[in-house]
Design a protein around this motif. Structure first.
Motif, short mmCIF file in Angstrom:
data_model
loop_
_atom_site.label_atom_id
_atom_site.label_comp_id
_atom_site.label_asym_id
_atom_site.label_seq_id
_atom_site.Cartn_x
_atom_site.Cartn_y
_atom_site.Cartn_z
N ALA A 1 0.82 -1.21 0.00
CA ALA A 1 0.00 0.00 0.00
C ALA A 1 0.85 1.26 0.00
CB ALA A 1 -0.93 -0.01 1.20
N THR A 2 2.09 1.13 0.49
CA THR A 2 2.96 2.30 0.56
C THR A 2 4.32 1.98 -0.06
OG1 THR A 2 3.83 1.65 2.71
CG2 THR A 2 1.91 3.08 2.72
N VAL A 3 4.98 3.03 -0.51
CA VAL A 3 6.32 2.85 -1.08
C VAL A 3 7.14 4.09 -0.73
CG1 VAL A 3 5.59 3.79 -3.33
CG2 VAL A 3 7.63 2.35 -3.20
N THR A 4 8.41 3.87 -0.42
CA THR A 4 9.30 4.99 -0.09
C THR A 4 10.38 5.10 -1.16
OG1 THR A 4 8.90 4.70 2.27
CG2 THR A 4 10.86 5.96 1.64
N ILE A 5 10.51 6.31 -1.70
CA ILE A 5 11.48 6.58 -2.75
C ILE A 5 12.47 7.61 -2.22
CG2 ILE A 5 11.81 7.46 -5.11
CD1 ILE A 5 9.95 5.10 -5.21
N GLU A 6 13.76 7.36 -2.39
CA GLU A 6 14.77 8.36 -2.03
C GLU A 6 15.51 8.79 -3.28
OE1 GLU A 6 16.96 8.09 1.64
OE2 GLU A 6 15.95 6.21 2.10
N ILE A 7 15.67 10.08 -3.42
CA ILE A 7 16.38 10.61 -4.59
C ILE A 7 17.27 11.76 -4.12
CG2 ILE A 7 14.36 12.06 -5.20
CD1 ILE A 7 15.21 11.68 -8.17
N SER A 8 18.47 11.82 -4.69
CA SER A 8 19.43 12.85 -4.29
C SER A 8 19.78 13.77 -5.44
CB SER A 8 20.73 12.20 -3.80
OG SER A 8 20.51 11.53 -2.59
N GLY A 9 19.96 15.05 -5.12
CA GLY A 9 20.49 16.02 -6.05
C GLY A 9 21.91 16.36 -5.62
#
Ligand code: ZN
Length: 173
Positions: free
Chosen positions: A47-55
């Protein structure tokens, strides 16, 4: 004819009996379901998802594609992994609605200025979600519901960054 009517009646009584037994025995049903979900089917969508993204200070995102599933609650964490301040190398993460022209959006974002984190205040319908503007070492977390199946553009709307800092946010069924 009479026989059919009778068996229908019997069936109705049986259904009511089943329904009421379910209702009164809900705790047991719940326990059984929990046991069954202990070994989830391989294709079950969380039901949930965690996305990490870096600049980075090199004006890049570390991801060019993000894939989620329709209706998922998405928690997106944007990191600025560099050291430069947001006035010179600020990063945000903006998810555009389908059909929004990225260049036109960028122009509106530039006009909005740093005081608005380069988020155009009069273009809410252009965006599905966005973070705040970050400088080096900072992070921001946002949560939103994944939109309908399809491909969406994401970008950093700091002036001049979207040519390098953009990607596809893909929503699967
Ligand atoms: Zn940026």
């Amino acid at each position: 004819m009479k026989k059919i009517k009778l068996s229908f009646l019997a069936l109705s009584v049986l259904s009511i009996g089943l329904l009421s037994s379910c209702g009164s025995d809900s705790s047991q049903t719940t326990t059984e379901q929990t046991t069954q979900t202990g070994t989830p089917a391989p294709d079950a969508t969380p039901a949930t998802v965690t996305i990490e993204i870096s600049g980075t200070d090199q004006m890049k995102f570390d991801k060019s594609d993000i894939v989620v599933h329709e209706g998922q609650e998405v928690t997106l964490i944007l990191h600025h992994s560099g050291k430069l301040p947001k006035a010179t190398m600020g990063h945000n993460w903006v998810l555009l609605n389908q059909g929004v022209d990225m260049q036109a959006f960028d122009e509106k974002a530039a006009k909005a200025g740093e005081k608005n984190d380069y988020i155009p205040q009069d273009a809410a319908s252009d965006m599905i979600a966005h973070t705040k503007l970050l400088g080096g070492g900072e992070s921001d977390t946002i949560t939103f519901k994944a939109p309908a199946e399809g491909a969406y553009d994401f970008l950093c709307s700091f002036p001049g960054h979207s040519s390098m800092m953009k990607g596809k946010f893909v929503v699967m069924k």
